[in-house]
Design a protein around this motif. Structure first.
Motif, PDB file in Angstrom:
ATOM      1  N   GLU A   1     101.450  11.544 -70.302  1.00 30.32           N
ATOM      2  CA  GLU A   1     102.556  12.137 -69.568  1.00 30.32           C
ATOM      3  C   GLU A   1     103.807  11.265 -69.662  1.00 30.32           C
ATOM      4  OE1 GLU A   1     100.994  12.612 -65.687  1.00 30.32           O
ATOM      5  OE2 GLU A   1      99.746  14.346 -66.194  1.00 30.32           O
ATOM      6  N   TYR A   2     103.610   9.942 -69.606  1.00 25.33           N
ATOM      7  CA  TYR A   2     104.754   9.041 -69.735  1.00 25.33           C
ATOM      8  C   TYR A   2     105.402   9.186 -71.113  1.00 25.33           C
ATOM      9  CZ  TYR A   2     107.296   4.702 -70.543  1.00 25.33           C
ATOM     10  OH  TYR A   2     108.246   3.794 -70.884  1.00 25.33           O
ATOM     11  N   GLN A   3     104.569   9.265 -72.153  1.00 25.15           N
ATOM     12  CA  GLN A   3     105.105   9.429 -73.501  1.00 25.15           C
ATOM     13  C   GLN A   3     105.826  10.765 -73.642  1.00 25.15           C
ATOM     14  OE1 GLN A   3     105.359   7.427 -76.034  1.00 25.15           O
ATOM     15  NE2 GLN A   3     104.270   5.703 -75.147  1.00 25.15           N
ATOM     16  N   GLN A   4     105.272  11.818 -73.010  1.00 32.86           N
ATOM     17  CA  GLN A   4     105.934  13.123 -73.069  1.00 32.86           C
ATOM     18  C   GLN A   4     107.311  13.052 -72.417  1.00 32.86           C
ATOM     19  OE1 GLN A   4     104.034  14.538 -75.407  1.00 32.86           O
ATOM     20  NE2 GLN A   4     103.953  16.476 -74.337  1.00 32.86           N
ATOM     21  N   ALA A   5     107.374  12.433 -71.217  1.00 32.09           N
ATOM     22  CA  ALA A   5     108.670  12.302 -70.541  1.00 32.09           C
ATOM     23  C   ALA A   5     109.624  11.431 -71.336  1.00 32.09           C
ATOM     24  CB  ALA A   5     108.462  11.724 -69.145  1.00 32.09           C
ATOM     25  N   LEU A   6     109.086  10.348 -71.933  1.00 32.90           N
ATOM     26  CA  LEU A   6     109.931   9.476 -72.743  1.00 32.90           C
ATOM     27  C   LEU A   6     110.475  10.205 -73.962  1.00 32.90           C
ATOM     28  CD1 LEU A   6     111.030   6.604 -73.129  1.00 32.90           C
ATOM     29  CD2 LEU A   6     108.942   6.052 -74.405  1.00 32.90           C
ATOM     30  N   ASN A   7     109.626  10.997 -74.615  1.00 38.64           N
ATOM     31  CA  ASN A   7     110.091  11.762 -75.771  1.00 38.64           C
ATOM     32  C   ASN A   7     111.149  12.784 -75.371  1.00 38.64           C
ATOM     33  OD1 ASN A   7     108.326  10.375 -77.420  1.00 38.64           O
ATOM     34  ND2 ASN A   7     106.707  11.907 -77.268  1.00 38.64           N
ATOM     35  N   ALA A   8     110.956  13.420 -74.189  1.00 39.35           N
ATOM     36  CA  ALA A   8     111.963  14.375 -73.719  1.00 39.35           C
ATOM     37  C   ALA A   8     113.292  13.679 -73.452  1.00 39.35           C
ATOM     38  CB  ALA A   8     111.463  15.076 -72.459  1.00 39.35           C
ATOM     39  N   ASP A   9     113.219  12.492 -72.833  1.00 40.57           N
ATOM     40  CA  ASP A   9     114.456  11.740 -72.587  1.00 40.57           C
ATOM     41  C   ASP A   9     115.131  11.349 -73.896  1.00 40.57           C
ATOM     42  OD1 ASP A   9     113.972  11.977 -69.909  1.00 40.57           O
ATOM     43  OD2 ASP A   9     113.063   9.991 -69.694  1.00 40.57           O
ATOM     44  N   LYS A  10     114.326  10.917 -74.879  1.00 40.25           N
ATOM     45  CA  LYS A  10     114.894  10.546 -76.162  1.00 40.25           C
ATOM     46  C   LYS A  10     115.539  11.751 -76.850  1.00 40.25           C
ATOM     47  CE  LYS A  10     111.853   6.614 -77.201  1.00 40.25           C
ATOM     48  NZ  LYS A  10     110.831   6.081 -78.122  1.00 40.25           N
ATOM     49  N   ALA A  11     114.876  12.924 -76.721  1.00 41.84           N
ATOM     50  CA  ALA A  11     115.446  14.129 -77.335  1.00 41.84           C
ATOM     51  C   ALA A  11     116.776  14.500 -76.678  1.00 41.84           C
ATOM     52  CB  ALA A  11     114.453  15.291 -77.225  1.00 41.84           C
ATOM     53  N   GLN A  12     116.816  14.409 -75.321  1.00 47.05           N
ATOM     54  CA  GLN A  12     118.071  14.702 -74.635  1.00 47.05           C
ATOM     55  C   GLN A  12     119.155  13.702 -75.012  1.00 47.05           C
ATOM     56  OE1 GLN A  12     117.194  14.843 -70.456  1.00 47.05           O
ATOM     57  NE2 GLN A  12     115.980  16.716 -70.598  1.00 47.05           N
ATOM     58  N   GLU A  13     118.769  12.419 -75.106  1.00 46.49           N
ATOM     59  CA  GLU A  13     119.736  11.401 -75.489  1.00 46.49           C
ATOM     60  C   GLU A  13     120.245  11.648 -76.910  1.00 46.49           C
ATOM     61  OE1 GLU A  13     122.198   8.184 -74.903  1.00 46.49           O
ATOM     62  OE2 GLU A  13     120.900   9.221 -73.471  1.00 46.49           O
ATOM     63  N   ALA A  14     119.316  12.064 -77.798  1.00 40.75           N
ATOM     64  CA  ALA A  14     119.737  12.364 -79.169  1.00 40.75           C
ATOM     65  C   ALA A  14     120.683  13.565 -79.201  1.00 40.75           C
ATOM     66  CB  ALA A  14     118.508  12.635 -80.039  1.00 40.75           C
ATOM     67  N   GLU A  15     120.395  14.591 -78.368  1.00 38.20           N
ATOM     68  CA  GLU A  15     121.281  15.748 -78.316  1.00 38.20           C
ATOM     69  C   GLU A  15     122.658  15.354 -77.794  1.00 38.20           C
ATOM     70  OE1 GLU A  15     119.357  18.693 -75.987  1.00 38.20           O
ATOM     71  OE2 GLU A  15     117.805  19.133 -77.491  1.00 38.20           O
ATOM     72  N   ARG A  16     122.651  14.521 -76.724  1.00 40.32           N
ATOM     73  CA  ARG A  16     123.946  14.082 -76.202  1.00 40.32           C
ATOM     74  C   ARG A  16     124.697  13.239 -77.235  1.00 40.32           C
ATOM     75  NH1 ARG A  16     120.952  13.433 -71.265  1.00 40.32           N
ATOM     76  NH2 ARG A  16     120.548  11.242 -71.804  1.00 40.32           N
ATOM     77  N   GLY A  17     123.960  12.369 -77.946  1.00 39.55           N
ATOM     78  CA  GLY A  17     124.597  11.576 -78.991  1.00 39.55           C
ATOM     79  C   GLY A  17     125.148  12.441 -80.108  1.00 39.55           C
ATOM     80  N   ALA A  18     124.389  13.481 -80.492  1.00 46.35           N
ATOM     81  CA  ALA A  18     124.862  14.378 -81.543  1.00 46.35           C
ATOM     82  C   ALA A  18     126.092  15.152 -81.085  1.00 46.35           C
ATOM     83  CB  ALA A  18     123.752  15.340 -81.958  1.00 46.35           C
ATOM     84  N   ALA A  19     126.072  15.617 -79.812  1.00 39.40           N
ATOM     85  CA  ALA A  19     127.229  16.342 -79.288  1.00 39.40           C
ATOM     86  C   ALA A  19     128.455  15.434 -79.227  1.00 39.40           C
ATOM     87  CB  ALA A  19     126.916  16.911 -77.907  1.00 39.40           C
ATOM     88  N   GLU A  20     128.250  14.185 -78.780  1.00 39.98           N
ATOM     89  CA  GLU A  20     129.368  13.249 -78.717  1.00 39.98           C
ATOM     90  C   GLU A  20     129.898  12.932 -80.112  1.00 39.98           C
ATOM     91  OE1 GLU A  20     132.215  10.710 -77.083  1.00 39.98           O
ATOM     92  OE2 GLU A  20     130.962  12.286 -76.222  1.00 39.98           O
TER      93      GLU A  20
ATOM     94  N   GLU B   1     129.701  14.882 -82.703  1.00 40.01           N
ATOM     95  CA  GLU B   1     130.408  16.076 -83.182  1.00 40.01           C
ATOM     96  C   GLU B   1     131.790  16.181 -82.549  1.00 40.01           C
ATOM     97  OE1 GLU B   1     129.689  20.930 -83.438  1.00 40.01           O
ATOM     98  OE2 GLU B   1     128.168  19.597 -82.577  1.00 40.01           O
ATOM     99  N   ARG B   2     131.876  15.852 -81.233  1.00 47.20           N
ATOM    100  CA  ARG B   2     133.175  15.898 -80.556  1.00 47.20           C
ATOM    101  C   ARG B   2     134.137  14.866 -81.149  1.00 47.20           C
ATOM    102  NH1 ARG B   2     136.085  13.315 -77.094  1.00 47.20           N
ATOM    103  NH2 ARG B   2     134.536  11.638 -76.953  1.00 47.20           N
ATOM    104  N   VAL B   3     133.626  13.652 -81.403  1.00 46.20           N
ATOM    105  CA  VAL B   3     134.477  12.614 -81.984  1.00 46.20           C
ATOM    106  C   VAL B   3     134.919  13.006 -83.387  1.00 46.20           C
ATOM    107  CG1 VAL B   3     134.509  10.216 -82.761  1.00 46.20           C
ATOM    108  CG2 VAL B   3     133.494  10.780 -80.561  1.00 46.20           C
ATOM    109  N   ALA B   4     133.983  13.582 -84.160  1.00 43.82           N
ATOM    110  CA  ALA B   4     134.338  14.008 -85.518  1.00 43.82           C
ATOM    111  C   ALA B   4     135.402  15.104 -85.489  1.00 43.82           C
ATOM    112  CB  ALA B   4     133.094  14.493 -86.258  1.00 43.82           C
ATOM    113  N   ALA B   5     135.256  16.058 -84.531  1.00 43.01           N
ATOM    114  CA  ALA B   5     136.257  17.122 -84.419  1.00 43.01           C
ATOM    115  C   ALA B   5     137.618  16.556 -84.008  1.00 43.01           C
ATOM    116  CB  ALA B   5     135.788  18.170 -83.413  1.00 43.01           C
TER     117      ALA B   5
END
Length: 376
Positions: free
Chosen positions: A265-284, A286-290
């Motif tokens: 369960e800890y690994q699942q939550a950690l992976n979810a946090d990493k995925a959200q962080e990666a999405e936020r990083g990708a969005a940021e 993309e915003r900087v590139a734009a």
């Protein structure tokens, strides 16, 4: 003599009284004397390396090699003699239950004792021939098949055991796996109901996993499908579907299973946090590139406007210089030999201008190209 005995007795009495008044000093003296005695003994009789006699070492090595040979033979007789794709095809055709062991290593690993258990061997066949039978296949986590399973079924820790049935999937982390836990997993697989709906789900699940495997291997592409297959609940796994007898008693296996579940369960939550962080990083990103692209376009537009303005000013400056050098139009009768030239540019109305006989054709051309006052 009687006096000496009395004095000696008094000395013993005084010593006893002193010991009762100072128990800490007494114990310190005893410990110090013990340490001195032990050091003296070790100095006189030094301790040598503890080595077994040659015949005992040889017996231990023979016993170890024999146990390893038995584990290797048990492992060889336990797993399906084929790859994951062949196992999945049997899973679909025979309506059997498949156990996928995801681990690195040779024939003998830390989990080999589980496969060597007599009860486990009796419950698992090497080649299924009837519906509902259970067979096992081993997959390396670093292989394409292992990476596909870890990605599809969201398996974060290895080694792990993935039990795939028609109605459900069970996931057991390697550290929590014991013969008792594995037997309970096998019992749950064999107790699944065999209805027409579950059989259809069983077949669709197997075919979908085969498609994912072929996609990973590059045999087919996603464009080969009319529509992308929907996994549904094909990939859902559970750690709590094991019968409750494993968890009811406070045993080493139950505690290991609870720890493994918590880690999962800890690994699942950690992976979810990493995925959200990666999405936020990708969005940021993309915003900087734009923003950078917009800044570059603005800069290029401003540069183009500056160049155009510079060219315009240069052209105006050149025209002004030519206009200043252009001779004035002579008056009528100013001198003999004055020529009158009629100009017509395109569909514009014609206009005339007088030129002195000393003025050349370039002067008339300059007059034509400059926006000067024209006499019609």
């Amino acid at each position: 003599e009687y006096g000496d005995v009395s004095q000696s007795c008094m000395s013993v009495a005084d010593l006893r009284s002193w010991m009762l008044r100072n128990p800490g000093l007494v114990w310190a003296t005893v410990l110090f004397g013990g340490v001195v005695a032990y050091r003296t003994y070790r100095w006189i009789y030094p301790a040598g390396p503890r080595t077994l006699p040659p015949h005992l070492r040889e017996q231990q090595m023979l016993r170890f090699e024999a146990d390893k040979a038995l584990l290797r033979e048990a492992t060889r007789n336990f797993f399906f003699d084929g790859d994951l794709q062949q196992a999945l095809q049997l899973f679909v055709e025979q309506m059997a239950n498949l156990v996928v062991v995801i681990e690195e290593g040779d024939d003998v690993t830390t989990l080999s004792k589980v496969w060597a258990t007599k009860l486990v061997q009796d419950m698992v066949c090497q080649f299924p021939v009837e519906p509902g039978q259970v067979f096992a296949v081993r997959v390396s986590p670093s292989s394409a098949e292992g990476k596909m399973l870890r990605s599809v079924f969201n398996i974060s820790t290895v080694p792990a055991v993935l039990a795939v049935g028609g109605a459900q999937n069970l996931l057991v982390p390697g550290p929590a796996l014991s013969p008792e836990v594995f037997v309970n997993v096998l019992l749950r697989l064999r107790e699944q109901p065999q209805t027409a709906e579950i059989e259809a789900h069983h077949k669709q699940k197997g075919e979908w996993i085969i498609q994912q495997l072929l996609l990973v291997r590059g045999v087919i592409s996603i464009n080969d499908f009319v529509a992308e297959p929907a996994p549904g609940d094909f990939t859902s796994t559970s750690l709590t579907e094991v019968p409750g007898s494993v968890f009811e008693e406070d045993t080493p296996d139950s505690r290991a299973m609870v720890r493994a579940q918590q880690e999962y369960e800890y690994q699942q939550a950690l992976n979810a946090d990493k995925a959200q962080e990666a999405e936020r990083g990708a969005a940021e990103a993309e915003r900087v590139a734009a923003a950078n692209q917009a800044a570059r376009e603005q800069e290029e537009q401003e540069m183009a406007e500056a160049i155009a303005l510079s060219n315009k000013l240069t052209k105006q400056s050149n025209q002004q210089a030519k206009r200043q050098l252009l001779p004035s139009e002579p008056m009528v009768g100013e001198m003999s030999g004055i020529a009158t030239i009629v100009f017509r540019v395109g569909n514009q109305d014609p206009f005339t201008r007088r030129f002195r006989p000393t003025e050349t054709m370039p002067v008339s051309y300059t007059h034509l190209t400059l926006p000067t006052k024209r006499i019609v």
